[in-house]
Design a protein around this motif. Structure first.
Motif, PDB file in Angstrom:
ATOM      1  N   ARG A 147       0.818  -1.199   0.000  1.00  0.00           N
ATOM      2  CA  ARG A 147       0.000   0.000   0.000  1.00  0.00           C
ATOM      3  C   ARG A 147       0.855   1.253   0.000  1.00  0.00           C
ATOM      4  N   ILE A 148       0.642   2.068  -1.015  1.00  0.00           N
ATOM      5  CA  ILE A 148       1.332   3.347  -1.140  1.00  0.00           C
ATOM      6  C   ILE A 148       0.281   4.422  -1.385  1.00  0.00           C
ATOM      7  N   LEU A 155       4.546   8.180   0.860  1.00  0.00           N
ATOM      8  CA  LEU A 155       5.343   8.054  -0.357  1.00  0.00           C
ATOM      9  C   LEU A 155       6.804   7.768  -0.029  1.00  0.00           C
ATOM     10  N   PRO A 156       7.437   6.849  -0.784  1.00  0.00           N
ATOM     11  CA  PRO A 156       8.882   6.652  -0.620  1.00  0.00           C
ATOM     12  C   PRO A 156       9.648   7.844  -1.183  1.00  0.00           C
ATOM     13  N   ALA A 157      10.883   8.012  -0.743  1.00  0.00           N
ATOM     14  CA  ALA A 157      11.686   9.153  -1.163  1.00  0.00           C
ATOM     15  C   ALA A 157      11.897   9.189  -2.672  1.00  0.00           C
ATOM     16  N   THR A 158      11.879   8.021  -3.303  1.00  0.00           N
ATOM     17  CA  THR A 158      12.098   7.949  -4.750  1.00  0.00           C
ATOM     18  C   THR A 158      10.825   8.185  -5.555  1.00  0.00           C
ATOM     19  N   GLY A 159       9.688   8.379  -4.864  1.00  0.00           N
ATOM     20  CA  GLY A 159       8.418   8.564  -5.566  1.00  0.00           C
ATOM     21  C   GLY A 159       7.738   7.237  -5.852  1.00  0.00           C
ATOM     22  N   ALA A 160       6.514   7.309  -6.298  1.00  0.00           N
ATOM     23  CA  ALA A 160       5.753   6.087  -6.569  1.00  0.00           C
ATOM     24  C   ALA A 160       4.709   6.350  -7.633  1.00  0.00           C
TER      25      ALA A 160
END
Length: 231
Positions: free
Chosen positions: A205-206, A211-216
């Motif tokens: 689940r995002i 959000l992760p630092a690298t984006g999603a």
């Protein structure tokens, strides 16, 4: 019948014509209606792909959870409560062979299944779900209802009426897609992943909140082509 018996309807009438109404329950009932197309769409949006076996809901776990809720309701009301569960689904043209094992598995677990041909993009099962809830309510046996769907537009009016009558209403779904229920003061919301054992593996689940630092990539909730059917 025990206070938490899982009873989807009379098996002797499992092959009744869709034109007939469901067999009367007779007992005070906690009703689960499951909107399979809508839940699948929400699950696919979370996964970013078609769900695999690892991320398909386990209906035996859902059934045990419903039984537990029926037992809790019986304890609070002091009356026997039967649990009834029905999965509502569409069947695509030439898709019967693919869906048949799933339908049979549901029926073996103890769920009734309402299957409707997907003749056009607008052929949905939402009206049938609403009609079934109203039918049980008209029988005078409805003591609680659980709706598994993120589609509040088609259910909110009816569910609000039931809640105003004092009938407990629970919305079962994904919090990413069901803000209307998550923030409601009259409905109880339960995230599907909160049910013990419902998924073999945790959902990836995002959301905008984690959000992760690298984006999603956040996948669309429905195909772009469905805009053509909205005209």
């Amino acid at each position: 019948m025990s206070s938490n018996e899982f009873y989807p309807g009379n098996p002797a009438h499992a092959a009744r014509s869709t034109a007939e109404t469901p067999e009367p329950m007779g007992d005070d009932t906690l009703l689960l209606v499951w909107d399979a197309p809508n839940i699948d769409m929400g699950l696919g949006a979370i996964l970013g792909a078609r769900p695999t076996a690892a991320h398909r809901p386990r209906f035996d776990a859902i059934g045990r959870w419903v039984l537990g809720r029926a037992g809790e309701l019986a304890h609070h009301t002091g009356v026997r409560i039967a649990a009834e569960a029905t999965v509502f689904t569409n069947v695509a043209p030439n898709g019967t062979d693919a869906i048949r094992p799933w339908v049979e598995a549901l029926r073996n677990v103890g769920f009734a299944v309402f299957a409707k041909p997907k003749l056009t993009e607008d052929t949905d099962v939402d009206p049938d779900m609403v009609a079934h809830i109203r039918h049980r309510h008209a029988e005078g046996v409805l003591r609680g209802v659980i709706v598994a769907s993120a589609d509040g537009q088609n259910f909110r009016e009816l569910l609000t009426e039931l809640a105003d009558e004092g009938i407990p209403v629970t919305i079962l779904g994904f919090h990413e897609h069901t803000s209307w229920a998550v923030n409601s003061e009259i409905f109880t919301f339960v995230d599907l992943e909160e049910i013990p054992g419902v998924f073999r593996e945790p959902l990836p689940r995002i959301s905008l909140d984690n959000l992760p630092a690298t984006g999603a990539w956040l996948q669309p909730f429905r195909p772009l082509s469905m805009l053509l059917s909205d005209k």
